[in-house]
Design an enzyme around this catalytic site. Sequence first.
Site, PDB file in Angstrom:
ATOM      1  N   HIS A 136       0.785  -1.242   0.000  1.00  0.00           N
ATOM      2  CA  HIS A 136       0.000   0.000   0.000  1.00  0.00           C
ATOM      3  C   HIS A 136       0.817   1.293   0.000  1.00  0.00           C
ATOM      4  O   HIS A 136       0.260   2.352  -0.253  1.00  0.00           O
ATOM      5  CB  HIS A 136      -0.957   0.053   1.207  1.00  0.00           C
ATOM      6  CG  HIS A 136      -1.723  -1.199   1.457  1.00  0.00           C
ATOM      7  ND1 HIS A 136      -2.516  -1.798   0.496  1.00  0.00           N
ATOM      8  CD2 HIS A 136      -1.827  -1.991   2.569  1.00  0.00           C
ATOM      9  CE1 HIS A 136      -3.087  -2.885   1.011  1.00  0.00           C
ATOM     10  NE2 HIS A 136      -2.684  -3.023   2.253  1.00  0.00           N
ATOM     11  N   ASP A 172       3.464  -8.502   0.888  1.00  0.00           N
ATOM     12  CA  ASP A 172       4.002  -9.312   1.985  1.00  0.00           C
ATOM     13  C   ASP A 172       3.111 -10.480   2.380  1.00  0.00           C
ATOM     14  O   ASP A 172       3.595 -11.592   2.630  1.00  0.00           O
ATOM     15  CB  ASP A 172       4.352  -8.443   3.205  1.00  0.00           C
ATOM     16  CG  ASP A 172       3.207  -7.540   3.659  1.00  0.00           C
ATOM     17  OD1 ASP A 172       2.085  -7.660   3.124  1.00  0.00           O
ATOM     18  OD2 ASP A 172       3.442  -6.706   4.544  1.00  0.00           O
TER      19      ASP A 172
END
Length: 490
Positions: free
Chosen positions: A79, A237
């Site tokens: 993000h 991730d």
Amino acid sequence: MLYIGVDLGTSAVKLLLMNEKGEIQKIVSREYPLAFPHPGWSEQKPEDWMKAVIDGIKELTAECDRAHIAGIGAGGQMHGLVILDEEDRVLRPAILWNDGRTQGETDWLNNEIGKEKLTEYTGNIAFAGFTAPKILWVKKNEPEIFAKISKIMLPKDYINYMLTGVHCTDYSDASGMLLLDVKSKCWSKEMLEICSVREEQMPKLFESYETVGCLKKEMAELLGLPETVKVCAGAGDNAAAAVGTGTVGDGACNISLGTSGTIFISSETFGVDSGNSLHAFAHADGAFHLMGCMLSAASCNKWWMDEILQTKEYGEEQSGITEDMLGSGHVYYLPYLMGERAPHNDPAARSCFIGMTMDSTRQDMTQAVMEGVAFGIRDSLEAAKNLGIQVPHSMICGGGAKSPLWRKIFANVLNIELTIPETEQGPGYGGAILAAVACGEYASVKEACEKLVKVTASEKPDPVIAARYEEKYRVFHQLYPALKDLFPVL
């Protein structure tokens, strides 16, 4: 051959060296600063990431035959907004996933553009941590910087860009930008227009296991590596960590019990739950996944032990909680210390204990904290079940999963078998596996996971305990709706 996995985290980068058998040869890490220029803001300099990666790779490969290094794969914090000018200079520090400045932009997207349209365009609604609200914030508050944007990318994509010169991202990480039409796997023209972004400013899209390029000559010389080293697109991730635990294929599941908690369910088909409780993202294996993220998981136990009980003897505190007590207590705990994301998307939500009586003990409250976190993950699992997704078993990892008691509670609250991976190295291990696939070591991510990921132990639910927890969960599920209107007042 050897493969480098990069875990670009919020506080440090962790790098590992893996051989073709999945065996880890070496691990190094490098920390970098995290800045909070205003309350609720969170930023880092991408240049600091790159310096840490370069220094880390040099140390990681110092004792091996560098000619044997075939590929590099990264899993990175999602993000974050990284923007470059036309000369590849970073225009401002990256605005990170945990930055809270964009609540106004997020509310505008959800309320003015509308959640239904956002879901139609991207498969998701807006969250303050997502990238699109950050772009809107820069446009409004830093118009002179916004006008200079030539390239937009995510944190691990900056590393790949510096290594290869290719402006790239992968579908899993791009899914968390609120700019990708996840189902169709292309940039959403509607969202780009809403954010005043041109498609040529966006990175080229790749599957996580695809090669984006080889090392640039100057970067190969700097690192002391062959120019033939392939760099794969990598993954966000959570998707990279899922690969590292073998969570690929239809209905595979992984629960991560760290500071925050996630439940990650892979799926061959794209689906959105009716309440937008779960993120509907692309997966690193080429398919899709649903993910529920609760903001406080193992951190609830840490808070209870460190701040309230003021002890570091976690095991000792849990030792008196026996099997006959599981699901039998009358104390409940809501795990919303920092508000909540999935399934409530409510930053005003707060933690509380409820149900105490004169005979409630310290032990009862310790048990309630552990059960409350498990119930919170169960909420997200139920949202997935409502889409018809069956989850017969799951991996479990993270610091909290080291507690045998907590594993038992989770297995019975969810009423599924839990397995523990032999190697738990998070996104870095998944990144290395993706690099191996990119280099042709394995034909697919699924094949690589089947051959490399091994299980050490399992925890099966007990029908009697699971039945007690089923009743208790039905009560827990009513607590947030009953208290929701009070939280903003608090």
